[in-house]
Each structure stands twice: as C-alpha cells, then as structure tokens.
Design a protein around this motif. Structure first.
Motif, mmCIF file in Angstrom:
data_model
loop_
_atom_site.group_PDB
_atom_site.id
_atom_site.type_symbol
_atom_site.label_atom_id
_atom_site.label_comp_id
_atom_site.label_asym_id
_atom_site.label_seq_id
_atom_site.Cartn_x
_atom_site.Cartn_y
_atom_site.Cartn_z
ATOM 1 N N UNK A 132 0.846 -1.206 0.000
ATOM 2 C CA UNK A 132 0.000 0.000 0.000
ATOM 3 C C UNK A 132 0.877 1.250 0.000
ATOM 4 N N UNK A 133 1.929 1.221 0.828
ATOM 5 C CA UNK A 133 2.865 2.342 0.871
ATOM 6 C C UNK A 133 3.425 2.626 -0.527
ATOM 7 N N UNK A 167 -9.609 6.097 -1.243
ATOM 8 C CA UNK A 167 -10.449 5.631 -0.129
ATOM 9 C C UNK A 167 -10.712 4.141 -0.186
ATOM 10 N N UNK A 168 -10.871 3.611 -1.402
ATOM 11 C CA UNK A 168 -11.129 2.164 -1.529
ATOM 12 C C UNK A 168 -9.941 1.377 -0.990
ATOM 13 N N UNK A 169 -8.732 1.827 -1.318
ATOM 14 C CA UNK A 169 -7.544 1.116 -0.843
ATOM 15 C C UNK A 169 -7.381 1.287 0.667
ATOM 16 N N UNK A 170 -7.694 2.468 1.172
ATOM 17 C CA UNK A 170 -7.599 2.663 2.621
ATOM 18 C C UNK A 170 -8.554 1.713 3.346
ATOM 19 N N UNK A 171 -9.782 1.645 2.869
ATOM 20 C CA UNK A 171 -10.777 0.769 3.498
ATOM 21 C C UNK A 171 -10.313 -0.689 3.433
ATOM 22 N N UNK A 172 -9.751 -1.070 2.309
ATOM 23 C CA UNK A 172 -9.249 -2.448 2.165
ATOM 24 C C UNK A 172 -8.147 -2.733 3.184
ATOM 25 N N UNK A 173 -7.205 -1.811 3.310
ATOM 26 C CA UNK A 173 -6.108 -2.031 4.259
ATOM 27 C C UNK A 173 -6.639 -2.088 5.695
ATOM 28 N N UNK A 174 -7.513 -1.160 6.024
ATOM 29 C CA UNK A 174 -8.059 -1.120 7.384
ATOM 30 C C UNK A 174 -8.790 -2.428 7.725
ATOM 31 N N UNK A 175 -9.654 -2.884 6.832
ATOM 32 C CA UNK A 175 -10.396 -4.127 7.094
ATOM 33 C C UNK A 175 -9.457 -5.336 7.125
ATOM 34 N N UNK A 176 -8.480 -5.362 6.220
ATOM 35 C CA UNK A 176 -7.558 -6.506 6.174
ATOM 36 C C UNK A 176 -6.760 -6.605 7.473
ATOM 37 N N UNK A 177 -6.284 -5.474 7.979
ATOM 38 C CA UNK A 177 -5.519 -5.499 9.232
ATOM 39 C C UNK A 177 -6.422 -5.879 10.408
ATOM 40 N N UNK A 178 -7.668 -5.411 10.378
ATOM 41 C CA UNK A 178 -8.605 -5.758 11.454
ATOM 42 C C UNK A 178 -8.817 -7.269 11.506
ATOM 43 N N UNK A 179 -9.047 -7.875 10.347
ATOM 44 C CA UNK A 179 -9.301 -9.323 10.325
ATOM 45 C C UNK A 179 -8.032 -10.121 10.606
ATOM 46 N N UNK A 180 -6.912 -9.562 10.174
ATOM 47 C CA UNK A 180 -5.639 -10.242 10.464
ATOM 48 C C UNK A 180 -5.398 -10.269 11.980
ATOM 49 N N UNK A 181 -5.792 -9.209 12.649
ATOM 50 C CA UNK A 181 -5.583 -9.131 14.098
ATOM 51 C C UNK A 181 -6.670 -9.871 14.880
ATOM 52 N N UNK A 210 -17.039 -9.018 -3.374
ATOM 53 C CA UNK A 210 -17.596 -8.906 -2.023
ATOM 54 C C UNK A 210 -17.291 -7.526 -1.429
ATOM 55 N N UNK A 211 -17.975 -7.210 -0.328
ATOM 56 C CA UNK A 211 -17.673 -5.977 0.400
ATOM 57 C C UNK A 211 -16.437 -6.216 1.271
ATOM 58 N N UNK A 212 -15.735 -5.144 1.635
ATOM 59 C CA UNK A 212 -14.586 -5.297 2.546
ATOM 60 C C UNK A 212 -15.007 -5.986 3.853
ATOM 61 N N UNK A 213 -16.225 -5.659 4.293
ATOM 62 C CA UNK A 213 -16.689 -6.207 5.582
ATOM 63 C C UNK A 213 -16.978 -7.703 5.517
ATOM 64 N N UNK A 214 -16.969 -8.283 4.313
ATOM 65 C CA UNK A 214 -17.221 -9.724 4.175
ATOM 66 C C UNK A 214 -15.938 -10.542 4.060
ATOM 67 N N UNK A 261 -8.093 -7.729 -4.402
ATOM 68 C CA UNK A 261 -8.816 -6.473 -4.184
ATOM 69 C C UNK A 261 -7.867 -5.263 -4.235
ATOM 70 N N UNK A 262 -6.643 -5.473 -3.800
ATOM 71 C CA UNK A 262 -5.605 -4.442 -3.906
ATOM 72 C C UNK A 262 -5.368 -4.101 -5.393
ATOM 73 N N UNK A 263 -5.212 -5.145 -6.214
ATOM 74 C CA UNK A 263 -4.973 -4.916 -7.646
ATOM 75 C C UNK A 263 -6.124 -4.113 -8.253
ATOM 76 N N UNK A 264 -7.345 -4.453 -7.855
ATOM 77 C CA UNK A 264 -8.516 -3.736 -8.355
ATOM 78 C C UNK A 264 -8.503 -2.272 -7.896
ATOM 79 N N UNK A 265 -8.156 -2.059 -6.625
ATOM 80 C CA UNK A 265 -8.202 -0.701 -6.054
ATOM 81 C C UNK A 265 -7.158 0.229 -6.667
ATOM 82 N N UNK A 266 -6.068 -0.342 -7.202
ATOM 83 C CA UNK A 266 -5.056 0.533 -7.809
ATOM 84 C C UNK A 266 -5.125 0.513 -9.343
ATOM 85 N N UNK A 267 -6.194 -0.079 -9.882
ATOM 86 C CA UNK A 267 -6.397 -0.030 -11.334
ATOM 87 C C UNK A 267 -5.683 -1.123 -12.121
ATOM 88 N N UNK A 268 -5.332 -2.231 -11.451
ATOM 89 C CA UNK A 268 -4.658 -3.340 -12.143
ATOM 90 C C UNK A 268 -5.453 -4.639 -12.028
#
Ligand SMILES: [Zn+2]
Length: 265
Positions: free
Chosen positions: A99-100, A110-124, A201-205, A140-147
């Motif tokens: 992400x960095x 914002x889409x990438x931020x939400x993805x990172x936030x949810x991914x770290x939450x579920x990882x923890x 899917x949604x980030x929350x799923x 989902x990362x690839x999608x959020x950055x246009x790849x």
C-alpha cells in the motif's frame, strides 16, 4: 504554520538523527504523507508508541514548506495481535509495504484505505486464515489501484470464459481462453470462481473467505505471477511473501523475528 488533522495508518518509518523518525502515514483524505516525528524515539516522548507500523490514529500535522511534522496523535487502534504471530506479522507487513508503494503522496484512495483497514482488522481479530485473507487482499488491492486482472472474460478476445473447459492465467492480463494463448498456468473453474467472488464482495465480508489448500495455492500462484509482471514496485515484499504462502512453512515464533522481516522489506 497551518495544522491539519488526518486519520491514517502508519505504513513505514525511517530513523534519522539520534531520536527522530520520518513516518509514512496512509491517510484517508490526503493519501500518503511523509512526516517528521521529532524526538519520538526518546522513551518519555508522547509519540513513542505512535510512531510504529500498523498504528491507526488521528494525527495532528503541521504542514511546512519543506517537511510536514507530526505534533500529536490520538491512537485509535494498534492491531496488536498481529505483532505476536510470525505469519500474521509477515503478511501484515507486506500489506503495509505494498500500500505504501502504491500510494503517491497527497493522492487519496479511499477504496484502498478501506481495504487495508479491514484486512488489518481481520488479520488481528478475525477468524479467517491469514493466507486466505492475503489472497483476498491481493486481488482487491490490484482492483483498487487499477490493475484488476481479467477473470470472467478472456484478457485477449474478451469472450466470456465461464463455460470453458480449459482456461490459463497469463501474467499479461489474467485469464485467457485456449484459442488465444497456450502460455500461462492452467487455472481451474473453482479458482476462477473464487477470485471472482473475492473481487465483488464488500470489505466487511472478507473475514468469511475460506479456501482449500489446493485452491489457495492455485490462486496465489496466478496472482503473484500476474502482480510481479504488472507492477514495478514491492518486488522484495512479494518475493518474501511467496516463500511463506507457497511453501507453507511455519515461520519461527516470537517477536524477535519482526525486525528481521522489516530488514527484508
Ligand atoms: Zn480469448
């Protein structure tokens, strides 16, 4: 000096001078911000626990002509359990690093931020296996950055692939039909369907993702070769991760390994 308040996640730091750091913060409203944190390595500094990767908080930042400086931070989450497990820590560190690398300074995503936030939450705190979570994060990362890779339609001729008996996954563009290419790894219908579902899917799923060992290896092989071919950054992060994800070797336990991972990235 103008002050801004920015919510964000610390993705990296670089030490400089005796007690200072340059922090990189992935903020919601301003994209990546690289900021000075003066004196933050002194034990008595109010920033000592803030200037660490994974910290999510509300940062008060002085914006200067040459360099922004963090003045204070209200910590909202540290995702602490990630630090206590080698696999989670390695995977989380790779998520932060990619992400960095993908986010330019002052360009919000914002889409990438939400993805990172949810991914770290579920990882923890989540129930899904860290490797499954990473597969889901990566597509989902690839999608959020246009790849976004092709999955439903052939990357070359655009024909719907869902009924095809033989599909390959090419590092150049993703899924391709048998008529268009004999290059790339064969990919099963189940793996393609898995990637399709993880993408929509949604980030929350994300915490519901559960892959069999066989399908996970197939998906990760496809996505890693595609990602490394498509992106010109984060190569060290992906190659470190490849060992963990494909070999399935349990890493050493304990937080002493965490510095080691930081060095490799
Ligand atoms: Zn085709």
């Amino acid at each position: 000096m103008p002050v801004i308040c920015a919510e964000g996640i610390v993705t990296r730091y670089v030490n400089y001078r005796e007690n200072d750091r340059i922090l990189s913060i992935f903020t919601i409203g301003h994209g990546r911000m690289d900021v000075k944190a003066r004196g933050c390595r002194k034990p008595q500094s109010p920033l000592v626990n803030v200037c660490q990767p994974f910290v999510f908080g509300q940062f008060e930042i002085f914006t200067g002509k040459e360099r922004n400086t963090v003045n204070a931070c209200e910590v909202k989450e540290t995702f602490y359990p990630i630090r206590e497990d080698y696999e989670r820590f390695s995977i989380g560190s790779v998520m932060l690093r990619v992400c960095h690398d993908a986010i330019p300074e002052n360009e919000p995503n914002e889409a990438l931020f939400s993805l990172l936030y949810h991914s770290l939450s579920y990882l923890a705190y989540g129930v899904s296996a860290p490797k499954d979570l990473f597969c889901c994060f990566l597509i989902r990362f690839l999608n959020a950055i246009g790849y976004r890779p092709a999955i439903t339609a052939c990357a070359q001729c655009g024909r719907d692939l869902r009924a095809d008996a033989l599909v390959r996954f090419s590092p150049r563009g993703g899924a391709v039909c048998a008529a268009c290419s004999t290059q790339g790894e064969k990919v099963s219908k189940t793996a393609l369907e898995g990637m399709r579902r993880m993408l929509i899917m949604e980030d929350s799923e994300m915490d519901r993702v559960k892959l069999s060992e066989e399908i996970r290896v197939e998906i990760i092989n496809c996505l890693l070769s595609y990602t490394r071919f498509s992106l010109d950054f984060s190569e060290r992060a992906f190659s470190m991760l490849e060992g963990i994800l494909t070999a399935g070797e349990p890493g050493p336990d304990g937080r002493t390994q965490n510095e080691d991972i930081r060095d490799k990235l």
